[in-house]
Design a protein around this motif. Structure first.
Motif, PDB file in Angstrom:
ATOM      1  N   ASN A 123       0.917  -1.189   0.119  1.00  0.00           N
ATOM      2  CA  ASN A 123      -0.043  -0.071  -0.076  1.00  0.00           C
ATOM      3  C   ASN A 123       0.826   1.101   0.040  1.00  0.00           C
ATOM      4  O   ASN A 123       0.251   2.245  -0.470  1.00  0.00           O
ATOM      5  N   GLU A 124       1.977   1.150   0.470  1.00  0.00           N
ATOM      6  CA  GLU A 124       2.870   2.391   0.654  1.00  0.00           C
ATOM      7  C   GLU A 124       3.727   2.877  -0.648  1.00  0.00           C
ATOM      8  O   GLU A 124       3.783   4.010  -0.799  1.00  0.00           O
ATOM      9  N   ILE A 125       3.753   1.450  -1.429  1.00  0.00           N
ATOM     10  CA  ILE A 125       4.401   2.016  -2.837  1.00  0.00           C
ATOM     11  C   ILE A 125       3.453   2.467  -3.879  1.00  0.00           C
ATOM     12  O   ILE A 125       2.576   1.345  -4.423  1.00  0.00           O
ATOM     13  N   LYS A 126       3.281   3.430  -4.235  1.00  0.00           N
ATOM     14  CA  LYS A 126       2.506   3.966  -5.209  1.00  0.00           C
ATOM     15  C   LYS A 126       2.524   3.568  -6.691  1.00  0.00           C
ATOM     16  O   LYS A 126       3.617   3.690  -7.160  1.00  0.00           O
ATOM     17  N   LYS A 127       1.667   2.803  -7.302  1.00  0.00           N
ATOM     18  CA  LYS A 127       1.831   2.289  -8.766  1.00  0.00           C
ATOM     19  C   LYS A 127       0.756   2.564  -9.644  1.00  0.00           C
ATOM     20  O   LYS A 127      -0.485   2.759  -9.425  1.00  0.00           O
ATOM     21  N   VAL A 128       0.949   3.121 -10.934  1.00  0.00           N
ATOM     22  CA  VAL A 128      -0.161   3.508 -11.873  1.00  0.00           C
ATOM     23  C   VAL A 128      -0.192   2.305 -12.678  1.00  0.00           C
ATOM     24  O   VAL A 128       0.743   2.216 -13.520  1.00  0.00           O
ATOM     25  N   PHE A 129      -1.342   2.142 -12.909  1.00  0.00           N
ATOM     26  CA  PHE A 129      -1.828   1.179 -14.052  1.00  0.00           C
ATOM     27  C   PHE A 129      -2.977   2.135 -15.045  1.00  0.00           C
ATOM     28  O   PHE A 129      -3.550   2.874 -14.468  1.00  0.00           O
ATOM     29  N   PHE A 130      -2.988   1.471 -16.374  1.00  0.00           N
ATOM     30  CA  PHE A 130      -4.283   2.242 -17.018  1.00  0.00           C
ATOM     31  C   PHE A 130      -5.348   1.151 -17.246  1.00  0.00           C
ATOM     32  O   PHE A 130      -5.137   0.013 -17.812  1.00  0.00           O
ATOM     33  N   ASP A 131      -6.481   1.208 -16.531  1.00  0.00           N
ATOM     34  CA  ASP A 131      -7.635   0.023 -16.386  1.00  0.00           C
ATOM     35  C   ASP A 131      -7.012  -1.167 -15.811  1.00  0.00           C
ATOM     36  O   ASP A 131      -6.565  -2.089 -16.544  1.00  0.00           O
ATOM     37  N   VAL A 132      -6.817  -1.230 -14.545  1.00  0.00           N
ATOM     38  CA  VAL A 132      -6.094  -2.276 -13.557  1.00  0.00           C
ATOM     39  C   VAL A 132      -6.763  -3.441 -13.627  1.00  0.00           C
ATOM     40  O   VAL A 132      -6.304  -4.610 -13.386  1.00  0.00           O
ATOM     41  N   ARG A 133      -8.166  -3.615 -14.128  1.00  0.00           N
ATOM     42  CA  ARG A 133      -8.692  -4.797 -13.974  1.00  0.00           C
ATOM     43  C   ARG A 133      -8.573  -6.211 -14.424  1.00  0.00           C
ATOM     44  O   ARG A 133      -8.368  -7.018 -13.886  1.00  0.00           O
ATOM     45  N   ASN A 134      -7.942  -6.155 -15.915  1.00  0.00           N
ATOM     46  CA  ASN A 134      -7.819  -7.182 -16.279  1.00  0.00           C
ATOM     47  C   ASN A 134      -6.195  -8.022 -15.928  1.00  0.00           C
ATOM     48  O   ASN A 134      -6.141  -8.942 -15.584  1.00  0.00           O
ATOM     49  N   ASP A 135      -5.527  -6.763 -15.760  1.00  0.00           N
ATOM     50  CA  ASP A 135      -4.156  -7.014 -15.198  1.00  0.00           C
ATOM     51  C   ASP A 135      -3.966  -7.656 -14.011  1.00  0.00           C
ATOM     52  O   ASP A 135      -3.369  -8.633 -13.593  1.00  0.00           O
ATOM     53  N   LEU A 231       2.331   6.472 -19.478  1.00  0.00           N
ATOM     54  CA  LEU A 231       1.418   6.575 -18.422  1.00  0.00           C
ATOM     55  C   LEU A 231       2.119   7.784 -17.611  1.00  0.00           C
ATOM     56  O   LEU A 231       1.206   8.552 -16.975  1.00  0.00           O
ATOM     57  N   ALA A 232       3.363   7.800 -17.393  1.00  0.00           N
ATOM     58  CA  ALA A 232       4.167   8.811 -16.635  1.00  0.00           C
ATOM     59  C   ALA A 232       3.827  10.473 -17.035  1.00  0.00           C
ATOM     60  O   ALA A 232       3.552  11.021 -16.425  1.00  0.00           O
ATOM     61  N   VAL A 233       3.773  10.354 -18.574  1.00  0.00           N
ATOM     62  CA  VAL A 233       3.338  11.805 -19.031  1.00  0.00           C
ATOM     63  C   VAL A 233       1.920  12.147 -18.839  1.00  0.00           C
ATOM     64  O   VAL A 233       1.770  13.410 -18.532  1.00  0.00           O
ATOM     65  N   LEU A 234       0.960  11.215 -19.051  1.00  0.00           N
ATOM     66  CA  LEU A 234      -0.359  11.497 -18.891  1.00  0.00           C
ATOM     67  C   LEU A 234      -0.858  11.759 -17.420  1.00  0.00           C
ATOM     68  O   LEU A 234      -1.489  12.650 -16.945  1.00  0.00           O
ATOM     69  N   TRP A 235      -0.081  10.880 -16.251  1.00  0.00           N
ATOM     70  CA  TRP A 235      -0.084  11.211 -15.203  1.00  0.00           C
ATOM     71  C   TRP A 235       0.068  12.619 -14.562  1.00  0.00           C
ATOM     72  O   TRP A 235      -0.777  13.406 -14.033  1.00  0.00           O
ATOM     73  N   LYS A 236       1.201  13.315 -15.011  1.00  0.00           N
ATOM     74  CA  LYS A 236       1.454  14.726 -14.908  1.00  0.00           C
ATOM     75  C   LYS A 236       0.299  15.719 -15.437  1.00  0.00           C
ATOM     76  O   LYS A 236       0.114  16.531 -14.981  1.00  0.00           O
ATOM     77  N   THR A 237      -0.202  15.172 -16.553  1.00  0.00           N
ATOM     78  CA  THR A 237      -0.923  16.140 -17.172  1.00  0.00           C
ATOM     79  C   THR A 237      -2.355  16.226 -16.556  1.00  0.00           C
ATOM     80  O   THR A 237      -2.839  17.147 -16.316  1.00  0.00           O
ATOM     81  N   TYR A 238      -2.817  15.179 -16.078  1.00  0.00           N
ATOM     82  CA  TYR A 238      -4.086  15.057 -15.466  1.00  0.00           C
ATOM     83  C   TYR A 238      -3.952  15.408 -13.908  1.00  0.00           C
ATOM     84  O   TYR A 238      -4.730  15.853 -13.159  1.00  0.00           O
ATOM     85  N   ASP A 239      -2.629  14.946 -13.388  1.00  0.00           N
ATOM     86  CA  ASP A 239      -2.661  15.518 -11.689  1.00  0.00           C
ATOM     87  C   ASP A 239      -2.522  16.777 -11.359  1.00  0.00           C
ATOM     88  O   ASP A 239      -3.021  17.232 -10.432  1.00  0.00           O
ATOM     89  N   ASP A 240      -2.279  17.761 -12.554  1.00  0.00           N
ATOM     90  CA  ASP A 240      -2.241  19.209 -12.289  1.00  0.00           C
ATOM     91  C   ASP A 240      -3.687  19.532 -11.902  1.00  0.00           C
ATOM     92  O   ASP A 240      -4.023  20.562 -11.507  1.00  0.00           O
ATOM     93  N   LYS A 241      -4.857  18.754 -12.327  1.00  0.00           N
ATOM     94  CA  LYS A 241      -6.185  19.190 -12.208  1.00  0.00           C
ATOM     95  C   LYS A 241      -6.682  18.494 -11.028  1.00  0.00           C
ATOM     96  O   LYS A 241      -8.036  18.667 -10.610  1.00  0.00           O
ATOM     97  N   MET A 242      -5.892  17.733 -10.335  1.00  0.00           N
ATOM     98  CA  MET A 242      -6.684  16.893  -9.316  1.00  0.00           C
ATOM     99  C   MET A 242      -6.914  17.478  -7.741  1.00  0.00           C
ATOM    100  O   MET A 242      -6.098  18.696  -7.670  1.00  0.00           O
ATOM    101  N   THR A 243      -8.001  17.261  -7.173  1.00  0.00           N
ATOM    102  CA  THR A 243      -8.127  17.959  -5.821  1.00  0.00           C
ATOM    103  C   THR A 243      -7.963  16.703  -4.832  1.00  0.00           C
ATOM    104  O   THR A 243      -8.062  15.494  -5.204  1.00  0.00           O
ATOM    105  N   LEU A 244      -7.898  16.943  -3.512  1.00  0.00           N
ATOM    106  CA  LEU A 244      -7.847  16.016  -2.678  1.00  0.00           C
ATOM    107  C   LEU A 244      -8.958  14.931  -2.631  1.00  0.00           C
ATOM    108  O   LEU A 244      -8.776  13.844  -2.453  1.00  0.00           O
ATOM    109  N   GLU A 245     -10.260  15.748  -2.802  1.00  0.00           N
ATOM    110  CA  GLU A 245     -11.646  14.853  -2.737  1.00  0.00           C
ATOM    111  C   GLU A 245     -11.435  13.991  -4.156  1.00  0.00           C
ATOM    112  O   GLU A 245     -11.800  12.857  -4.015  1.00  0.00           O
TER     113      GLU A 245
END
Length: 281
Positions: A123-135, A231-245
């Motif tokens: 839980n401590e190590i953050k990992k990014v998947f795109f649609d994690v379900r089938n993986d 995935l890393a490029v898109l993370w930065k793009t979207y993360d700039d628009k994120m709020t805590l909620e």
């Protein structure tokens, strides 16, 4: 001007024109497994080397690990061929040869006893998947891995989107529309994606078994590398628009996707997968 000089000048112009066309030809060099930016891991010592390389960077507040999986029918009935990990702080992609290593890829320990299974289940190590379900479904069914610490980038795109949120979006469309890259980079990505699809996609005359070919075809290697890098490029793009909620919602829904993928009734090809979560924020 003499006929000889005219002929010579014409030849030079033709040669320059040929060089110009070659320079504009959108045919990027394929990724190479020996490249300093790509590592193909098919032995236990190489897995140990990989674990050592991420030992001190995997606990950062921003995700360091961006992961994808390729295989044959990613489900309890299929198999996993390759697990791709892009390690953002070092700018390097690692392709773990699951077809060859099988459980050794997940259970081989590093110097501190850490295994890839422990990394994936932390839980401590953050990992990014795109649609994690089938993986997640395939990892759980074949190797008993219960993913944790997951941030599903497909959900992040959804929650930061400003238009209709009825359906989720595929990775290709996200890269095409949202990745902050040049037109040449987008053309290179599209060409590499198409070359890979020709080899593995049945509708393009390919076979998924190509992911089990060794050595891995260069077009497949390139295909595997570029998606996790994006995935890393898109993370930065979207993360700039994120709020805590929104972050909290993404974490909750990512957990729900993992739990859903473990149920006996899970259908990895169901049409409902295209729908946004019912409890959408």
């Amino acid at each position: 001007m003499s006929d000889y000089n005219v002929s010579k000048l014409t030849t030079i112009i033709e040669e320059l024109d040929l060089l110009d066309h070659e320079a504009l030809d959108d045919k990027p060099e394929p990724a190479n497994a020996s490249s300093s930016k790509v590592k193909f891991l098919d032995t236990k010592p190489k897995v140990v080397e990989f674990l050592e390389s991420i030992r001190d960077i995997s606990l950062t507040s921003t995700p360091s690990l961006y992961i994808d999986i390729e295989g044959i029918d990613l489900s309890s009935h299929g198999s996993i061929s390759i697990l791709q990990v892009y390690v953002h702080p070092v700018g390097k992609a690692y392709l773990l040869d699951i077809h060859t290593l099988q459980e050794k890829a997940f259970l081989t320990p590093g110097s501190r006893g850490t295994t890839l299974k422990k990394v994936l289940e932390s839980n401590e190590i953050k990992k990014v998947f795109f649609d994690v379900r089938n993986d997640s479904h395939a990892l759980f069914a074949h190797y008993g891995i219960h993913l944790a610490g997951i941030h599903d980038l497909q959900l992040i795109e959804l929650v930061t989107r400003s238009y209709c949120k009825t359906y989720v979006t595929g990775l290709g469309k996200c890269i095409e529309h949202d990745a902050p890259i040049t037109s040449r980079e987008r053309a290179d990505w599209s060409l590499a994606k198409e070359r890979g699809r020709r080899l593995f996609a049945p509708e393009c005359g390919g076979k998924y078994e190509v992911f089990n070919n060794r050595p891995l075809p260069q077009d497949i290697l390139q295909y595997c590398c570029q998606d996790v890098e994006f995935l890393a490029v898109l993370w930065k793009t979207y993360d700039d628009k994120m709020t805590l909620e929104k972050r909290e919602w993404v974490v909750r829904e990512s957990i729900e996707r993992v739990n859903l993928s473990h149920t006996p009734s899970y259908n990895g090809n169901g049409r409902s997968k295209a729908l946004a979560p019912l409890c959408f924020l």
